[in-house]
Design a protein around this motif. Structure first.
Motif, PDB file in Angstrom:
ATOM      1  N   SER A  66      12.909 -37.979  44.010  1.00  0.00           N
ATOM      2  CA  SER A  66      12.450 -39.185  44.701  1.00  0.00           C
ATOM      3  C   SER A  66      11.716 -38.877  45.994  1.00  0.00           C
ATOM      4  CB  SER A  66      13.649 -40.092  45.002  1.00  0.00           C
ATOM      5  OG  SER A  66      14.541 -39.446  45.910  1.00  0.00           O
ATOM      6  N   HIS A  67      11.721 -37.624  46.431  1.00  0.00           N
ATOM      7  CA  HIS A  67      11.156 -37.255  47.730  1.00  0.00           C
ATOM      8  C   HIS A  67      10.454 -35.908  47.605  1.00  0.00           C
ATOM      9  CE1 HIS A  67      14.392 -34.270  48.151  1.00  0.00           C
ATOM     10  NE2 HIS A  67      15.151 -35.185  47.592  1.00  0.00           N
ATOM     11  N   PRO A  68       9.522 -35.598  48.508  1.00  0.00           N
ATOM     12  CA  PRO A  68       8.841 -34.298  48.453  1.00  0.00           C
ATOM     13  C   PRO A  68       9.846 -33.155  48.543  1.00  0.00           C
ATOM     14  CG  PRO A  68       7.676 -35.793  49.919  1.00  0.00           C
ATOM     15  CD  PRO A  68       8.977 -36.467  49.569  1.00  0.00           C
ATOM     16  N   SER A  69       9.616 -32.112  47.740  1.00  0.00           N
ATOM     17  CA  SER A  69      10.559 -31.003  47.659  1.00  0.00           C
ATOM     18  C   SER A  69       9.839 -29.748  47.206  1.00  0.00           C
ATOM     19  CB  SER A  69      11.683 -31.346  46.678  1.00  0.00           C
ATOM     20  OG  SER A  69      12.510 -30.224  46.413  1.00  0.00           O
TER      21      SER A  69
ATOM     22  N   SER B  61      11.685 -27.491  45.682  1.00  0.00           N
ATOM     23  CA  SER B  61      12.570 -27.038  44.603  1.00  0.00           C
ATOM     24  C   SER B  61      12.538 -27.932  43.377  1.00  0.00           C
ATOM     25  CB  SER B  61      14.012 -26.944  45.114  1.00  0.00           C
ATOM     26  OG  SER B  61      14.114 -26.013  46.160  1.00  0.00           O
ATOM     27  N   HIS B  62      12.217 -29.204  43.574  1.00  0.00           N
ATOM     28  CA  HIS B  62      12.216 -30.183  42.487  1.00  0.00           C
ATOM     29  C   HIS B  62      10.905 -30.947  42.492  1.00  0.00           C
ATOM     30  CE1 HIS B  62      16.431 -29.350  41.688  1.00  0.00           C
ATOM     31  NE2 HIS B  62      16.620 -29.364  42.998  1.00  0.00           N
ATOM     32  N   CYS B  63      10.582 -31.563  41.373  1.00  0.00           N
ATOM     33  CA  CYS B  63       9.260 -32.158  41.200  1.00  0.00           C
ATOM     34  C   CYS B  63       9.217 -33.593  41.753  1.00  0.00           C
ATOM     35  CB  CYS B  63       8.860 -32.145  39.728  1.00  0.00           C
ATOM     36  SG  CYS B  63       7.147 -32.629  39.446  1.00  0.00           S
ATOM     37  N   TYR B  64       8.640 -33.755  42.903  1.00  0.00           N
ATOM     38  CA  TYR B  64       8.415 -35.083  43.483  1.00  0.00           C
ATOM     39  C   TYR B  64       7.653 -35.938  42.471  1.00  0.00           C
ATOM     40  CZ  TYR B  64       6.613 -38.495  46.920  1.00  0.00           C
ATOM     41  OH  TYR B  64       6.285 -39.642  47.621  1.00  0.00           O
ATOM     42  N   TYR B  65       8.129 -37.146  42.247  1.00  0.00           N
ATOM     43  CA  TYR B  65       7.557 -37.960  41.166  1.00  0.00           C
ATOM     44  C   TYR B  65       6.063 -38.186  41.330  1.00  0.00           C
ATOM     45  CZ  TYR B  65       7.262 -42.193  44.064  1.00  0.00           C
ATOM     46  OH  TYR B  65       6.925 -43.122  45.022  1.00  0.00           O
ATOM     47  N   GLN B  66       5.564 -38.179  42.573  1.00  0.00           N
ATOM     48  CA  GLN B  66       4.143 -38.406  42.785  1.00  0.00           C
ATOM     49  C   GLN B  66       3.306 -37.290  42.173  1.00  0.00           C
ATOM     50  OE1 GLN B  66       2.828 -41.289  44.223  1.00  0.00           O
ATOM     51  NE2 GLN B  66       0.924 -40.449  43.385  1.00  0.00           N
ATOM     52  N   ARG B  67       3.876 -36.080  42.066  1.00  0.00           N
ATOM     53  CA  ARG B  67       3.154 -34.988  41.407  1.00  0.00           C
ATOM     54  C   ARG B  67       2.935 -35.308  39.933  1.00  0.00           C
ATOM     55  NH1 ARG B  67       7.120 -30.608  44.177  1.00  0.00           N
ATOM     56  NH2 ARG B  67       6.178 -30.628  46.261  1.00  0.00           N
ATOM     57  N   LEU B  68       3.918 -35.932  39.296  1.00  0.00           N
ATOM     58  CA  LEU B  68       3.751 -36.336  37.900  1.00  0.00           C
ATOM     59  C   LEU B  68       2.748 -37.480  37.784  1.00  0.00           C
ATOM     60  CD1 LEU B  68       7.454 -36.204  36.625  1.00  0.00           C
ATOM     61  CD2 LEU B  68       5.635 -34.518  36.263  1.00  0.00           C
ATOM     62  N   VAL B  69       2.788 -38.411  38.729  1.00  0.00           N
ATOM     63  CA  VAL B  69       1.819 -39.515  38.734  1.00  0.00           C
ATOM     64  C   VAL B  69       0.396 -38.966  38.806  1.00  0.00           C
ATOM     65  CG1 VAL B  69       0.956 -41.478  40.072  1.00  0.00           C
ATOM     66  CG2 VAL B  69       3.418 -41.193  39.725  1.00  0.00           C
ATOM     67  N   ASP B  70       0.195 -37.976  39.678  1.00  0.00           N
ATOM     68  CA  ASP B  70      -1.143 -37.406  39.860  1.00  0.00           C
ATOM     69  C   ASP B  70      -1.591 -36.601  38.638  1.00  0.00           C
ATOM     70  OD1 ASP B  70      -1.142 -38.498  42.389  1.00  0.00           O
ATOM     71  OD2 ASP B  70      -0.579 -36.625  43.406  1.00  0.00           O
ATOM     72  N   ALA B  71      -0.638 -35.997  37.929  1.00  0.00           N
ATOM     73  CA  ALA B  71      -0.995 -35.084  36.838  1.00  0.00           C
ATOM     74  C   ALA B  71      -1.141 -35.772  35.487  1.00  0.00           C
ATOM     75  CB  ALA B  71       0.056 -33.976  36.727  1.00  0.00           C
ATOM     76  N   ILE B  72      -0.353 -36.816  35.237  1.00  0.00           N
ATOM     77  CA  ILE B  72      -0.275 -37.410  33.896  1.00  0.00           C
ATOM     78  C   ILE B  72      -1.030 -38.731  33.851  1.00  0.00           C
ATOM     79  CG2 ILE B  72       1.262 -38.179  32.061  1.00  0.00           C
ATOM     80  CD1 ILE B  72       1.620 -35.234  32.759  1.00  0.00           C
ATOM     81  N   PRO B  73      -2.040 -38.856  33.003  1.00  0.00           N
ATOM     82  CA  PRO B  73      -2.763 -40.125  32.870  1.00  0.00           C
ATOM     83  C   PRO B  73      -1.812 -41.240  32.410  1.00  0.00           C
ATOM     84  CG  PRO B  73      -3.944 -38.344  31.772  1.00  0.00           C
ATOM     85  CD  PRO B  73      -2.599 -37.806  32.118  1.00  0.00           C
ATOM     86  N   PRO B  74      -2.030 -42.460  32.860  1.00  0.00           N
ATOM     87  CA  PRO B  74      -1.142 -43.571  32.494  1.00  0.00           C
ATOM     88  C   PRO B  74      -0.909 -43.706  30.993  1.00  0.00           C
ATOM     89  CG  PRO B  74      -2.606 -44.261  34.249  1.00  0.00           C
ATOM     90  CD  PRO B  74      -3.060 -42.891  33.837  1.00  0.00           C
ATOM     91  N   ALA B  75      -1.932 -43.467  30.184  1.00  0.00           N
ATOM     92  CA  ALA B  75      -1.793 -43.649  28.737  1.00  0.00           C
ATOM     93  C   ALA B  75      -0.832 -42.644  28.104  1.00  0.00           C
ATOM     94  CB  ALA B  75      -3.164 -43.527  28.068  1.00  0.00           C
TER      95      ALA B  75
END
Length: 233
Positions: free
Chosen positions: A178-181, A183-197
């Motif tokens: 839920s927060h920048p880290s 050690s773990h994947c901040y959800y915003q990194r997934l938002v930036d990497a994975i297209p909505p579809a």
């Protein structure tokens, strides 16, 4: 197609969701992805361990929420059910860990990689997690389909993302914070990497708070614990 069932979906410091460990079946064999502190009590109570021909544990790394009850599972299978657990990890550090816990090498089989005759290809992928311990995700391939299980990872590896976008990986199960880290994947990194579809094919796990509604609103899937899965039709 592999169907993963989750014993828990929580981060180490969010035990209300239990440890993020998963399992699946292939033929008469049972496979676990990690085996943390809360795993043995759940498994011993809920799964018919004596009915499987072989049982495997694939370890991503040796932090306690991923290996904390491995010694109990190993001893239970050997002394009570008279089975040898097969433990798979790219490094033999797990042998030293079990020895320190009083579990001798005669009680289990250690392998650096999963045998080919299981029908499962498990390719370890080094990931960024902690400076003092090596961690791995796994590409799991069965019957021509590949999924990726991150374990604990700060980033989605570029090669995994490339193959996912190209359709070579059908589903991703990923550590989500839920927060920048570091050690773990901040959800915003997934938002930036994975297209909505494509986000419905990314299942978030290892949650450090109850952020399911937020993640689903962004289009991601969120793993459910096996004892809370809807019944099959």
């Amino acid at each position: 197609m592999l169907k993963l069932h989750f014993l828990g979906r929580g981060a180490a410091f969010y035990p209300v969701f239990r440890n993020t460990n998963a399992f699946f079946e292939k033929g008469k064999n049972l496979f676990f992805l990690d085996f943390g502190e809360s795993a043995f009590a759940q498994v011993a109570a809920a799964l018919p361990l004596k009915e499987y021909e072989k049982i495997y544990v694939l370890l991503t790394h040796l932090h306690a929420d991923h290996s904390g009850s491995l010694a109990s599972m190993t001893s239970y299978l050997y002394f009570v059910l008279h089975k040898k657990l097969t433990i798979v990890h790219p490094e033999d550090t797990v042998v030293r860990l079990l020895a320190l816990q009083g579990v001798g090498a005669e009680c289990y089989e250690y392998l650096p990689e999963l045998p080919q005759d299981t029908g499962i290809c498990a390719e370890p992928v080094p990931v960024q997690h902690a400076l003092d311990i090596h961690a791995y995700g796994y590409r799991l391939t069965c019957d021509g389909e590949t999924l990726y299980y991150s374990g604990d990872a700060a980033q989605l590896p570029p090669s995994v993302l490339e193959d996912f976008l190209a359709g070579k990986i059908s589903h991703i199960y990923h550590d989500t914070a839920s927060h920048p880290s570091d050690s773990h994947c901040y959800y915003q990194r997934l938002v930036d990497a994975i297209p909505p579809a494509l986000r419905s094919r990314v299942s978030c796990m290892h949650l450090d708070c109850d952020m399911e509604q937020q993640l689903r609103a962004l289009g991601f899937d969120v793993v459910q614990c096996f004892d809370q899965e809807p019944p099959q039709a």
